[in-house]
Design a protein around this motif. Structure first.
Motif, short mmCIF file in Angstrom:
data_model
loop_
_atom_site.label_atom_id
_atom_site.label_comp_id
_atom_site.label_asym_id
_atom_site.label_seq_id
_atom_site.Cartn_x
_atom_site.Cartn_y
_atom_site.Cartn_z
N ALA A 38 0.99 -1.24 0.00
CA ALA A 38 0.03 -0.09 -0.08
C ALA A 38 0.98 1.13 -0.11
CB ALA A 38 -0.94 -0.13 1.24
N THR A 40 -0.02 5.95 0.15
CA THR A 40 -0.90 6.98 -0.09
C THR A 40 -0.59 8.16 -0.65
OG1 THR A 40 -1.82 6.14 2.33
CG2 THR A 40 -2.52 8.51 1.65
N TRP A 41 -1.50 8.81 -1.16
CA TRP A 41 -1.08 10.18 -1.95
C TRP A 41 -2.03 11.14 -1.50
CZ3 TRP A 41 -3.49 13.74 -5.04
CH2 TRP A 41 -2.59 14.53 -5.95
N THR A 42 -1.08 12.39 -1.37
CA THR A 42 -1.80 13.80 -1.26
C THR A 42 -1.07 14.93 -1.90
OG1 THR A 42 -0.58 14.12 0.84
CG2 THR A 42 -2.73 13.15 1.08
N TRP A 47 3.53 10.67 -3.18
CA TRP A 47 3.46 9.37 -2.58
C TRP A 47 4.33 9.16 -1.38
CZ3 TRP A 47 -0.53 6.43 -3.94
CH2 TRP A 47 -1.00 6.76 -5.36
N ASP A 49 4.09 6.97 2.96
CA ASP A 49 3.69 5.71 3.77
C ASP A 49 3.67 4.48 2.71
OD1 ASP A 49 2.79 4.54 5.81
OD2 ASP A 49 0.64 5.21 5.70
N TYR A 58 -10.16 -1.14 4.64
CA TYR A 58 -10.16 0.29 4.71
C TYR A 58 -11.25 0.77 5.59
CZ TYR A 58 -7.22 -0.11 0.69
OH TYR A 58 -6.26 -0.27 -0.27
N SER A 149 -9.72 8.42 -2.20
CA SER A 149 -10.33 8.11 -0.73
C SER A 149 -10.75 9.34 0.07
CB SER A 149 -9.30 7.33 0.11
OG SER A 149 -8.05 8.00 0.18
N GLU A 150 -10.50 10.54 -0.76
CA GLU A 150 -10.75 12.01 0.00
C GLU A 150 -12.38 11.95 0.33
OE1 GLU A 150 -10.16 15.39 -2.29
OE2 GLU A 150 -10.75 16.71 -0.67
N ARG A 160 -6.92 13.22 -1.80
CA ARG A 160 -6.25 11.92 -1.28
C ARG A 160 -6.73 10.52 -1.79
NH1 ARG A 160 -4.31 11.12 3.98
NH2 ARG A 160 -4.19 8.78 4.52
N GLU A 162 -5.60 6.44 -2.45
CA GLU A 162 -4.93 5.08 -1.78
C GLU A 162 -4.61 4.12 -2.99
OE1 GLU A 162 -4.23 4.94 1.17
OE2 GLU A 162 -5.52 6.66 1.97
N TYR A 163 -3.28 3.50 -2.85
CA TYR A 163 -2.91 2.58 -3.66
C TYR A 163 -2.70 1.31 -3.07
CZ TYR A 163 0.74 -0.17 -6.31
OH TYR A 163 1.48 -1.16 -6.89
#
Ligand code: COI
Length: 361
Positions: A38, A40-42, A47, A49, A58, A149-150, A160, A162-163
């Motif tokens: 996994a 996460t991107w913001t 990219w 975590d 989730y 996921s935002e 936001r 998620e990968y």
């Protein structure tokens, strides 16, 4: 620079006997391994975590963008155990490139190729015990995906994302396997239009295809064959696979890219065709050509190609006013030879002269 997906090993792996039972008869998509990759991107952090850890559910706010606007993409590739115990991926760079192209189309952040490869490889190493034994046709199916996921109800690209990558031991996608499948040519449903998302691997394409799949089942067929959206005349692809045919003139013909998925198996089969004495051709195929060619014998074989489906013979087509039998209703010799050739490369039983395999373990 190689991205790092550090491993946090689960303290509660599936019991050995349970895993052995799953590997004895994996089917498709029914059993899942102990870990997932996994990140996460913001917009602020890009990219981050990156990790391989236990499979965890989730927790999403009900307004998460993916639940409303389907900003989501995915991939499918496999890891294969060879006779010496090593484990290999098949052309994963192509999946990484297609994932990036799908991300651009869905306005999701592009995951760099090195992250895609590091995450998939990290997961395969963590769950190596789940890669089926050599000698058969089984493999470990890997499913990378990305979603918005935002928590936000406005319509704009999410801030936001998620990968993830999950893994599932895989046997045959179709119960009927190499016996052959029949496809329903839908008069009602189409899959894609020029300018749409047909070339992207996004969940929405598959959600929209479920009605067509049910229609196919109601007519006793295994899957749907889509015709183009503009003229309803040209063969595009099947619900979960590309399609190709063999002609008596020695060609391997498959629809050209555009509104169809740029399949890794499709590209590989076009490449292998030459070794089987066939000229690879990418051009439009009309449904009239398909029907007349199968009736006259100028089309001798038809088959479907995909990561999950590998190479699956198509023995017939049905439609509201149509019934086509391919090559006497039995799988064709060329189809089966191409299938054996591809599986032999993937499972390391013949030399990988094209450099398609990437060693993981
Ligand atoms: C694949 O062949 O990998 C696919 O993604 C098709 C399907 C299982 C959705």
């Amino acid at each position: 620079m190689t991205a790092d997906f550090p491993l946090h090993r689960t303290t509660r792996p599936v019991a050995d006997d349970e895993r052995a039972a799953a590997l004895a008869d994996p089917g498709f998509g029914k059993h899942f391994t102990d870990h997932m990759a996994a990140a996460t991107w913001t917009p602020e952090d890009g990219w981050h975590d990156r990790r391989v850890g236990p499979v965890v559910p989730y927790s999403l706010h009900p307004s998460a963008a993916v639940l409303h606007y389907a900003q989501e993409i995915f991939e499918g590739l496999k890891a294969y155990r060879h006779a010496d115990g090593s484990v290999w991926l098949f052309r994963p760079e192509r999946n990484a490139a297609r994932f990036a192209a799908s991300a651009r189309r869905l306005t999701l952040p592009v995951l760099p190729e090195e992250d895609f490869l590091a995450s998939v490889e990290g997961l395969v190493r963590a769950d190596e015990a789940w890669v089926p034994a050599a000698g058969g046709e089984q493999s470990l199916y890997l499913r990378p995906y990305m979603f918005a996921s935002e928590a936000f109800l406005g319509v704009r690209p999410a801030h936001r994302v998620e990968y993830g990558v999950i893994a599932s031991p895989a046997g045959a996608y179709f119960g009927s396997g190499v016996v052959g499948v029949t496809l329903w040519i839908s008069a009602e449903f189409t899959r894609a239009a020029a300018g749409g998302t047909g070339a992207a691997k996004c969940g929405g394409n598959y959600a929209a295809g479920l009605a067509a799949q049910l229609e196919a089942r109601e007519h006793g067929c295994d899957q749907v064959l889509y015709l183009d959206g503009a003229e309803h005349r040209w063969v595009e692809e099947s619900g979960t696979m590309n399609v190709a045919l063999v002609t008596s003139a020695g060609e391997l013909v498959t629809p050209q890219l555009g509104t169809i998925l740029d399949g890794v198996t499709r590209a590989s089969v076009l490449d292998l065709a030459v070794e089987h004495g066939l000229t690879p051709v990418q051009r439009p195929i009309s449904v009239v050509e398909l029907a007349e060619g199968c009736a006259s014998g100028s089309i001798t074989e038809v088959f479907a190609v995909g990561t999950a489906a590998v190479i699956t013979p198509i023995t017939g087509f049905r439609g509201p006013d149509l019934s086509i039998t391919v090559g006497g209703g039995a799988p064709g010799a060329t189809t089966l030879a191409l299938r054996a050739h591809l599986l032999d490369i993937q499972h390391g039983r013949v030399e990988d002269t094209r450099g398609w395999l990437r060693r993981v373990v």
